[in-house]
Design an enzyme around this catalytic site. Structure first.
Site, mmCIF file in Angstrom:
data_model
loop_
_atom_site.group_PDB
_atom_site.id
_atom_site.type_symbol
_atom_site.label_atom_id
_atom_site.label_comp_id
_atom_site.label_asym_id
_atom_site.label_seq_id
_atom_site.Cartn_x
_atom_site.Cartn_y
_atom_site.Cartn_z
ATOM 1 N N LYS A 79 -3.682 -7.048 -5.302
ATOM 2 C CA LYS A 79 -2.438 -6.294 -5.115
ATOM 3 C C LYS A 79 -1.400 -7.203 -4.460
ATOM 4 O O LYS A 79 -1.716 -7.939 -3.522
ATOM 5 C CB LYS A 79 -2.728 -5.081 -4.230
ATOM 6 N N SER A 154 -0.779 3.756 -4.725
ATOM 7 C CA SER A 154 0.138 2.680 -5.040
ATOM 8 C C SER A 154 -0.536 1.438 -5.633
ATOM 9 O O SER A 154 0.139 0.572 -6.181
ATOM 10 C CB SER A 154 0.897 2.277 -3.773
ATOM 11 N N SER A 178 -4.157 5.182 -1.640
ATOM 12 C CA SER A 178 -3.703 4.235 -2.660
ATOM 13 C C SER A 178 -4.779 3.405 -3.346
ATOM 14 O O SER A 178 -4.468 2.700 -4.307
ATOM 15 C CB SER A 178 -2.662 3.298 -2.074
#
Ligand code: GLN
Length: 513
Positions: A79, A154, A178
């Protein structure tokens, strides 16, 4: 053998034995990304040469007979809110577009020591604020099961990349769900570890009392290997806890005996989709058939968790994001343009003889901050900063922030009571399966409600894992959440593996166009 569908554990074994080279594996996955990521947009940046160089280094070690790490030659997608030395780390924000960290996050360092290949950086909601990855400044990630739908967020890019076979493993971060939510929506396995289990040094902070880094994989066994690699005390993160890290990869295949599971009535109330509720109930029956005892437990304050989370998280975000002002950190607005505007305004006020206006004119510094932040942050980040600043302001602090902290304590105590009776709580991850792109972008409240079942674990600091437990009528994956007491990741992994030996939901793969 189809490399994009192989597990990390199998790839490591094949690379160790010499049946595959790290370069072959990385090449196969880079080709897959090349073919399919134009439509999915899970990856923000992939540097083929850098990835291949890491793989070549592993192969060279093997040729020299040097010891190979536990993830030797295994590609991992990361990420883009974790610092990678010499490579951009943007948080999917214009604000950090020019940022190239001079250091690796601790988790990245541990991946490299284990011989993993960092294959690329994945898309996310800007600064990890969101539930769909639609809040990225650099484009929307699509769900590999249905490109018209959201992958969750996310960490949507990480979840989608594992589902699509771009990498067997990925790292995400989980502040309110997330990791677990996108894992559910993309049909992969993802874990939020206990607060303090994994170092966050080099993770760009969103809400520091809630943020935690964690692993994605296509099975609990793979997640176990990745967690084992990244977990453990780090002097560079004072919130990381100095407790031993079990050998998850060894214990994961040992079934749990006398497992006591709890289900929560409040989880099956209004808002949950029929397909999701049915699949979760069926999963509970599967655990029963595996010998678990099941009882109802109560989390009476769980209904406040969204309200509490959406006070605490924005408060902490408003404070953490204050540093991005164009001077201390982050991009800077075009100063020449800004100076020209300032000069124009001063000239106008002087001409009008507006003494008061002239006195009120912000200093150049304040203008610079304001303009930089107006240009650098997207709408959701601004909303959070405003909510948080308001809730922390004098006169409101007691009514919102302090009150939220008090209820947070009650939420934690509910869990403590429940875990005195059961080993783990089994329930849904998200109220529904993946919805359509754009469907909720203009409705922040319905977006926030999507975190209903996940943000409790963050508020209480507990570990939670999301694993596939079925599909809805439209062929979209459904997630099952297991939660346990702090530092009981081993229990969650073993329980998840038990389920995955009895079912095959986690082995289904989306067909990419
Ligand atoms: N959806 C939640 C939010 O928008 C959680 C995000 C996260 O866990 N990073 O804040």
């Amino acid at each position: 053998m189809f490399i994009p569908h192989e597990s990390a554990t199998d790839l490591v074994a094949l690379i160790h034995s010499g049946d595959l080279t790290a370069v072959e594996v990385t090449t196969a996955l880079l080709e897959r990304i090349e073919r399919h990521d134009a439509s999915l947009q899970a990856m923000l940046r992939v540097d083929n040469q850098a990835a291949l160089a890491q793989a070549e280094a592993i192969d060279a070690r093997r040729r020299r007979g040097e010891p190979l790490g536990s993830l030797a030659g295994v590609p991992v997608a990361v990420k883009d809110n974790m610092c990678t030395r010499g490579e951009a780390t943007t948080c999917a924000s214009r604000m950090l577009e020019p940022f190239v960290p001079p250091y690796d996050a601790t988790v990245i360092g541990r991946l490299r020591e284990a011989g993993a290949v960092v294959i690329g950086k994945t898309n996310l909601d800007e600064f990890a604020m969101g539930s769909t990855t639609e809040n990225s400044a650099f484009g929307v990630t699509r769900n590999p099961w249905d490109p018209e739908r959201v992958p969750g967020g996310s960490s949507g890019g990480s979840a989608a990349s594992v589902a699509a076979g771009f990498a067997p493993l990925a790292l995400g971060s989980d502040t309110g769900g997330s990791i677990r939510a996108p894992a559910a929506l993309c049909g992969v396995t993802g874990m939020k570890p206990t607060y303090g289990r994994v170092s966050r040094y080099g993770l760009v902070a969103f809400a520091s009392s809630l943020d935690q880094i964690g692993p994605f994989g296509r099975s609990a066994a793979d997640v176990a290997v990745l967690l084992e690699t990244i977990a453990g005390h780090d002097p560079a993160d004072t919130t990381s806890v100095d407790v031993p890290v079990p050998r998850y990869s060894e214990s994961v295949s040992r079934p749990l005996e006398n497992l006591r599971i709890g289900w929560v009535k409040e989880h099956f109330g209004a808002g949950i989709g029929d397909d999701v509720a049915a699949a979760v109930r069926e999963a509970i029956r599967t655990y029963e058939s595996l010998g678990a005892s099941v009882r109802e437990v109560s989390l009476p304050h769980a209904k406040y968790s969204i309200a509490v989370y959406y006070v605490i998280a924005p408060c902490e975000a408003s404070s953490n994001l204050a540093r991005f002002d164009g001077v201390h950190y982050g991009m800077r607005t075009d100063e020449a343009v800004m100076r020209a505007e300032l000069d124009d305004e001063r000239a106008r006020l002087e001409k009008a003889g507006d003494e008061r206006g002239l006195a009120d004119m912000d200093t150049a510094m304040v203008r610079l901050y304001r303009k930089t932040r107006a240009e650098g942050f997207g709408p959701e980040v601004k909303r959070r900063i405003m909510l948080g600043t308001y809730a922390l302001s004098s006169g409101y602090y007691d009514a919102y922030y302090k009150r939220a902290l008090q209820v947070r304590r009650l939420i934690r105590e509910d869990y403590d009571r429940a875990f005195a009776e059961v080993d783990m709580i089994v329930g849904p991850v998200t109220p529904t399966t993946a919805f359509r792109l754009g469907e909720r972008v203009d409705d922040p409240l319905s977006m926030y409600l999507f975190d209903l079942y996940t943000c409790g674990a963050n508020l209480a600091g507990l570990p939670g894992i999301s694993l596939p437990c079925g599909f809805d009528g439209q062929g979209l994956p459904i997630g099952l959440q297991l939660q346990a007491a702090p530092f009981e990741e081993e229990k969650l992994l073993r329980a998840a593996h038990m389920y995955q030996t009895a079912t095959d939901w986690h082995t289904r793969r989306p067909e990419l166009a």
